[in-house]
Design a protein around this motif. Structure first.
Motif, short mmCIF file in Angstrom:
data_model
loop_
_atom_site.label_atom_id
_atom_site.label_comp_id
_atom_site.label_asym_id
_atom_site.label_seq_id
_atom_site.Cartn_x
_atom_site.Cartn_y
_atom_site.Cartn_z
N TYR A 191 53.39 46.57 3.89
CA TYR A 191 52.04 46.03 3.77
C TYR A 191 51.24 46.79 2.70
CZ TYR A 191 49.79 49.84 6.40
OH TYR A 191 49.31 51.05 6.80
N TYR A 250 54.24 41.77 7.39
CA TYR A 250 54.60 42.58 8.56
C TYR A 250 56.00 42.16 9.02
CZ TYR A 250 49.52 42.92 8.41
OH TYR A 250 48.22 43.09 7.99
N THR A 285 57.77 45.27 13.37
CA THR A 285 56.63 46.12 13.04
C THR A 285 55.66 46.20 14.21
OG1 THR A 285 56.79 45.47 10.70
CG2 THR A 285 54.71 46.44 11.42
N HIS A 286 55.20 47.40 14.55
CA HIS A 286 54.20 47.58 15.59
C HIS A 286 52.81 47.52 14.95
CE1 HIS A 286 57.71 48.99 17.79
NE2 HIS A 286 57.01 48.82 18.90
N VAL A 287 51.96 46.69 15.52
CA VAL A 287 50.64 46.45 14.93
C VAL A 287 49.54 46.57 15.97
CG1 VAL A 287 51.56 44.94 13.12
CG2 VAL A 287 50.85 43.94 15.31
N THR A 345 45.84 44.95 16.94
CA THR A 345 44.97 43.80 16.66
C THR A 345 43.51 44.23 16.70
OG1 THR A 345 44.61 43.03 18.93
CG2 THR A 345 46.69 42.39 17.85
N ILE A 384 45.51 41.17 12.53
CA ILE A 384 46.09 42.51 12.55
C ILE A 384 45.17 43.47 11.83
CG2 ILE A 384 48.02 43.92 11.72
CD1 ILE A 384 49.82 41.47 12.19
N LYS A 396 45.71 47.05 11.78
CA LYS A 396 46.49 48.04 11.09
C LYS A 396 47.90 48.11 11.63
CE LYS A 396 45.09 52.13 13.80
NZ LYS A 396 44.54 53.48 13.72
N VAL A 397 48.78 48.72 10.84
CA VAL A 397 50.17 48.93 11.24
C VAL A 397 50.28 50.33 11.85
CG1 VAL A 397 52.53 49.22 10.40
CG2 VAL A 397 51.09 47.37 9.52
#
Length: 371
Positions: A281, A310, A314-316, A318, A366, A368-369
């Motif tokens: 990203y 993403y 990928t862990h995101v 919200t 989303i 952030k990652v």
């Protein structure tokens, strides 16, 4: 669990190991012979097709007539090979071939390099055989990489971008050859460039690194088997539209080289060549921010059209404070994937399966990652 003849929010099923066992798919994406993971029922519980039924093409046409837009199909655990532009086995074989040829190469001893022309054709042919390849969204992942894998990845990215831009097939061949050889000049330097940004190198190291396009071009400029386009790609792949690139510091960049500029810069970022390794990203944002400044805006737009912001897994986080993991992509809306919620906004584990398709829930995005 049933699938009724009315539109419902997309849901998916995850097994105890967190693996996707079924997938919600749009009817127009079905190719035939998929297996239903949920039965299709009418609103008054009349069975249309049972779970486990194979979706023949004639069934698909009938389902469309009934007004069904999505169905659940059975799916084995998602494998990396299913989401790569080049299948893993081919990529591994090509890498070994490229590595073998380049490692045996010495300055201006170019006879064996011509074999890479056939390698480029093999990559192009394989991609052309992939059904609807230009319509797919790919989960390109950050990774540690050597210059051989980087050259192959840049090659496949540039070929796909050129295909989507409707570039002539002969020119696509030249782009492929140029990409496989674009970093050959690094063979003539001793600078350690893996995971090191140019700004962190000494002046002497940075100056030497910036010469590698000239070294590569000089080694091949008299060869008749390699086209002018391929030679230009070797020389121009680090140039930028505003003249801030190297070694020529020119903004007058041939279009084929502009394609490679974008693909090379993106792949360098996600595998850490002459820079600190970045998340996908972050590389996407970099291309967006410098579109029409460093990079051709048309090329960037096409490149981003098939690049998942993403990638799956990928862990995101919200905007509602929930933690999710990306399950699948939405075509043409690469920033709004399908996610499974695994922690609520209070940080508690979510025991039930909660799937949110961000194309259907417009209030969620989303934020952030999470590494």
């Amino acid at each position: 669990m049933f699938y009724f003849l009315r539109k419902r929010r997309g849901r998916g099923i995850i097994n105890c190991n967190g693996e996707v066992t079924m997938k919600l798919i749009r009817i127009d994406e079905l190719k035939g012979d998929e297996v239903l993971a949920k039965p299709i029922m009418t609103w008054d519980y009349q069975l249309v097709l049972p779970e486990g039924a194979t979706l023949k093409k004639e069934y698909i046409e009938k389902i469309i007539e009934l007004g069904i837009f999505n169905v659940y199909i059975k799916e084995e655990e998602l494998k990396q090979s299913e989401i790569l532009i080049l299948k893993s086995e081919l990529k591994d074989n090509v890498r070994l071939k490229v590595k073998d040829i380049l490692e045996r190469h010495t300055y201006q001893n170019n006879q064996e390099l011509e074999e890479l022309s056939n390698t480029a054709d093999n990559i192009i042919y394989t991609m052309l055989e992939e059904e609807q390849i230009v319509e797919k969204v790919f989960d390109i992942r950050e990774r540690s990489s050597d210059i051989y894998e980087h050259s192959i990845s840049t090659c496949s990215l540039a070929i796909l971008t050129a295909m989507k831009l409707n570039v002539d097939k002969n020119i696509i061949h030249d782009i492929g050859v140029g990409c496989l050889l674009h970093d050959i000049g690094l063979r003539y330097t001793t600078v350690n460039f893996v995971g090191r940004a140019l700004k962190d190198m000494s002046k002497q190291e940075a100056a030497e690194y910036k010469k590698h396009p000239v070294y590569g071009f000089s080694a091949l400029k008299k060869e008749k088997w390699i086209s002018k386009i391929s030679k230009n790609i070797i020389l121009y792949h680090h140039e930028r539209l505003n003249g801030s690139g190297f070694p020529l510091r020119t903004g007058d960049i041939p279009f084929e080289c502009r394609i490679v500029n974008v693909c090379d810069a993106f792949d360098e970022m996600i595998c850490g060549i002459a820079c600190q390794r970045a998340k996908v990203y972050e590389a996407v944002e970099y291309l967006k921010n410098f579109k029409n400044i460093l990079f051709d805006d048309k090329v960037v737009d096409v490149f981003l059209s098939f690049t998942a912001v993403y990638p799956i897994g990928t862990h995101v986080l919200t905007n509602e404070g929930e933690l999710g993991v990306v399950l699948s992509q939405n075509k043409n809306f690469n920033e709004r994937p399908v996610i499974r919620i695994i922690k609520d906004k209070n940080g508690n584990d979510v025991k039930e399966t909660v799937i949110k398709n961000l194309m259907e829930i417009h209030s969620i995005y989303i934020e952030k990652v999470l590494d």
